[in-house]
Design a protein around this motif. Structure first.
Motif, PDB file in Angstrom:
ATOM      1  N   LEU A  74       0.568   1.088   8.548  1.00  0.00           N
ATOM      2  CA  LEU A  74      -0.469   2.038   8.941  1.00  0.00           C
ATOM      3  C   LEU A  74       0.153   3.381   9.323  1.00  0.00           C
ATOM      4  CD1 LEU A  74      -3.735   1.785   9.938  1.00  0.00           C
ATOM      5  CD2 LEU A  74      -2.562   2.211  12.071  1.00  0.00           C
ATOM      6  N   LYS A  75       1.212   3.337  10.120  1.00  0.00           N
ATOM      7  CA  LYS A  75       1.887   4.567  10.549  1.00  0.00           C
ATOM      8  C   LYS A  75       2.452   5.326   9.347  1.00  0.00           C
ATOM      9  CE  LYS A  75       3.332   3.048  15.135  1.00  0.00           C
ATOM     10  NZ  LYS A  75       4.474   2.667  15.963  1.00  0.00           N
ATOM     11  N   LYS A  76       3.094   4.590   8.430  1.00  0.00           N
ATOM     12  CA  LYS A  76       3.704   5.244   7.274  1.00  0.00           C
ATOM     13  C   LYS A  76       2.662   5.818   6.324  1.00  0.00           C
ATOM     14  CE  LYS A  76       7.993   2.658   7.457  1.00  0.00           C
ATOM     15  NZ  LYS A  76       8.840   1.632   6.850  1.00  0.00           N
ATOM     16  N   LEU A  77       1.520   5.136   6.189  1.00  0.00           N
ATOM     17  CA  LEU A  77       0.433   5.685   5.368  1.00  0.00           C
ATOM     18  C   LEU A  77      -0.029   7.017   5.942  1.00  0.00           C
ATOM     19  CD1 LEU A  77      -1.742   2.549   4.538  1.00  0.00           C
ATOM     20  CD2 LEU A  77      -0.521   3.995   2.896  1.00  0.00           C
ATOM     21  N   ARG A  78      -0.212   7.057   7.237  1.00  0.00           N
ATOM     22  CA  ARG A  78      -0.644   8.298   7.890  1.00  0.00           C
ATOM     23  C   ARG A  78       0.410   9.396   7.727  1.00  0.00           C
ATOM     24  NH1 ARG A  78      -3.601   5.420  13.014  1.00  0.00           N
ATOM     25  NH2 ARG A  78      -5.688   5.432  12.106  1.00  0.00           N
ATOM     26  N   GLN A  79       1.685   9.040   7.810  1.00  0.00           N
ATOM     27  CA  GLN A  79       2.754  10.018   7.627  1.00  0.00           C
ATOM     28  C   GLN A  79       2.745  10.597   6.222  1.00  0.00           C
ATOM     29  OE1 GLN A  79       6.290   7.836   8.733  1.00  0.00           O
ATOM     30  NE2 GLN A  79       5.907   8.079  10.923  1.00  0.00           N
ATOM     31  N   LYS A  80       2.341   9.772   5.240  1.00  0.00           N
ATOM     32  CA  LYS A  80       2.261  10.238   3.847  1.00  0.00           C
ATOM     33  C   LYS A  80       1.031  11.107   3.601  1.00  0.00           C
ATOM     34  CE  LYS A  80       2.650   7.323   0.539  1.00  0.00           C
ATOM     35  NZ  LYS A  80       2.630   6.194  -0.397  1.00  0.00           N
ATOM     36  N   GLY A  81       0.163  11.226   4.601  1.00  0.00           N
ATOM     37  CA  GLY A  81      -1.037  12.043   4.442  1.00  0.00           C
ATOM     38  C   GLY A  81      -2.281  11.249   4.092  1.00  0.00           C
ATOM     39  N   LEU A  85       0.833  -1.211   0.000  1.00  0.00           N
ATOM     40  CA  LEU A  85       0.000   0.000   0.000  1.00  0.00           C
ATOM     41  C   LEU A  85       0.867   1.260   0.000  1.00  0.00           C
ATOM     42  CD1 LEU A  85      -2.829  -0.916   2.566  1.00  0.00           C
ATOM     43  CD2 LEU A  85      -2.949  -0.959   0.064  1.00  0.00           C
ATOM     44  N   LEU A  86       2.068   1.150   0.523  1.00  0.00           N
ATOM     45  CA  LEU A  86       2.971   2.311   0.573  1.00  0.00           C
ATOM     46  C   LEU A  86       3.450   2.730  -0.808  1.00  0.00           C
ATOM     47  CD1 LEU A  86       5.048   1.228   3.693  1.00  0.00           C
ATOM     48  CD2 LEU A  86       3.226   2.959   3.587  1.00  0.00           C
ATOM     49  N   HIS A  87       3.322   1.838  -1.800  1.00  0.00           N
ATOM     50  CA  HIS A  87       3.764   2.137  -3.162  1.00  0.00           C
ATOM     51  C   HIS A  87       2.643   2.723  -4.025  1.00  0.00           C
ATOM     52  CE1 HIS A  87       7.456   0.047  -2.281  1.00  0.00           C
ATOM     53  NE2 HIS A  87       6.782  -1.044  -1.951  1.00  0.00           N
ATOM     54  N   LEU A  88       1.484   2.952  -3.448  1.00  0.00           N
ATOM     55  CA  LEU A  88       0.352   3.469  -4.217  1.00  0.00           C
ATOM     56  C   LEU A  88       0.337   4.994  -4.118  1.00  0.00           C
ATOM     57  CD1 LEU A  88      -2.398   0.899  -3.124  1.00  0.00           C
ATOM     58  CD2 LEU A  88      -0.698   0.698  -4.931  1.00  0.00           C
ATOM     59  N   PRO A  89       0.767   5.686  -5.167  1.00  0.00           N
ATOM     60  CA  PRO A  89       0.953   7.132  -5.089  1.00  0.00           C
ATOM     61  C   PRO A  89      -0.326   7.936  -4.881  1.00  0.00           C
ATOM     62  CG  PRO A  89       1.204   6.378  -7.360  1.00  0.00           C
ATOM     63  CD  PRO A  89       1.090   5.159  -6.505  1.00  0.00           C
ATOM     64  N   SER A  90      -1.464   7.419  -5.302  1.00  0.00           N
ATOM     65  CA  SER A  90      -2.714   8.180  -5.206  1.00  0.00           C
ATOM     66  C   SER A  90      -3.559   7.814  -3.999  1.00  0.00           C
ATOM     67  CB  SER A  90      -3.550   7.965  -6.473  1.00  0.00           C
ATOM     68  OG  SER A  90      -2.862   8.447  -7.604  1.00  0.00           O
ATOM     69  N   LEU A  91      -3.141   6.827  -3.222  1.00  0.00           N
ATOM     70  CA  LEU A  91      -3.956   6.367  -2.090  1.00  0.00           C
ATOM     71  C   LEU A  91      -4.055   7.460  -1.038  1.00  0.00           C
ATOM     72  CD1 LEU A  91      -5.528   3.900  -1.030  1.00  0.00           C
ATOM     73  CD2 LEU A  91      -3.448   3.212   0.173  1.00  0.00           C
ATOM     74  N   ASN A  92      -5.292   7.927  -0.801  1.00  0.00           N
ATOM     75  CA  ASN A  92      -5.473   8.969   0.207  1.00  0.00           C
ATOM     76  C   ASN A  92      -6.496   8.624   1.265  1.00  0.00           C
ATOM     77  OD1 ASN A  92      -8.009   9.602  -0.944  1.00  0.00           O
ATOM     78  ND2 ASN A  92      -7.063  11.008  -2.374  1.00  0.00           N
ATOM     79  N   HIS A  93      -7.166   7.473   1.136  1.00  0.00           N
ATOM     80  CA  HIS A  93      -8.132   7.087   2.166  1.00  0.00           C
ATOM     81  C   HIS A  93      -8.227   5.563   2.263  1.00  0.00           C
ATOM     82  CE1 HIS A  93     -11.442   8.050   4.879  1.00  0.00           C
ATOM     83  NE2 HIS A  93     -11.967   6.901   4.464  1.00  0.00           N
ATOM     84  N   VAL A  94      -8.025   5.049   3.464  1.00  0.00           N
ATOM     85  CA  VAL A  94      -8.173   3.626   3.748  1.00  0.00           C
ATOM     86  C   VAL A  94      -9.146   3.490   4.910  1.00  0.00           C
ATOM     87  CG1 VAL A  94      -7.017   1.519   4.549  1.00  0.00           C
ATOM     88  CG2 VAL A  94      -5.843   3.051   2.958  1.00  0.00           C
TER      89      VAL A  94
END
Length: 191
Positions: A168-175, A143-152
């Protein structure tokens, strides 16, 4: 029915095979397919038997036995995917898979513990919902490689320790907005 653009089928406790779904091969203009309340589906037909113009595919079955991702990821126009009832333990998406997918809802994957996502898959996915993945212990690192992912959204998906999940933490850090819900007697917002 060669000019048909939308196909919807709701059945009660009917087992269908991938071969029955080959009817889609003769419907080249289909853009929207919705199949629901299918009792069991062993496997999907090969991707070339689906209309290549398909933009939305929704499938709800009590039991989907074979990983549907390797077939569906090859549908180049697919934008919306809703799957309910996959019973396998793992699923995988290859690099270049789902090139236009933007919205995906995955429901009732009661045995799925692991989802492998290769870098390059789902480059346009912006919204992803997991609903009832009781055996998933952590979010897929892919999931960290998905450039457009903005909501999970995680609904009734009790990751082993949500606070300690690095993905989960890294997704949140990416916004990326990540919300978790537990449905019990009443809806409870966990985070």
């Amino acid at each position: 029915m060669t000019q048909l653009k939308t196909f919807s089928l709701m059945t009660r406790s009917v087992r269908i095979s991938g071969e029955v779904m080959n009817i889609f091969a003769n419907m080249p203009h289909l853009v929207d397919v919705h199949l629901s309340q299918i009792s069991a589906l062993d496997r999907l037909p090969e991707s070339h038997k689906f209309p290549q113009s398909l933009r939305s595919f929704k499938l709800s079955a009590c039991a989907i036995k074979e990983d549907p991702m390797p077939v569906l990821e090859k549908l180049e126009c697919l934008v919306v995917l809703r799957l309910d009832g996959y019973k396998g333990q793992t699923m995988s998406c290859s690099a270049q898979g789902f090139p236009r997918l933007q919205n995906s809802k995955l429901l009732g994957f009661s045995n799925t513990a692991e989802w492998k996502i290769k870098a390059g898959a789902m480059p346009k996915l912006s919204h992803l919902r997991f609903f009832r993945f009781p055996k998933m212990k952590k979010l897929p690192k892919g999931l960290l490689h998905l450039p457009s992912l903005n909501h999970v959204e995680l609904i009734d998906t009790p990751l082993s320790s949500v606070g300690d999940d690095n993905t989960l933490k890294k997704l949140r850090q990416k916004g990326c907005e990540v919300t978790t819900y537990s449905l019990g007697p009443s809806l409870t917002l966990l985070s």
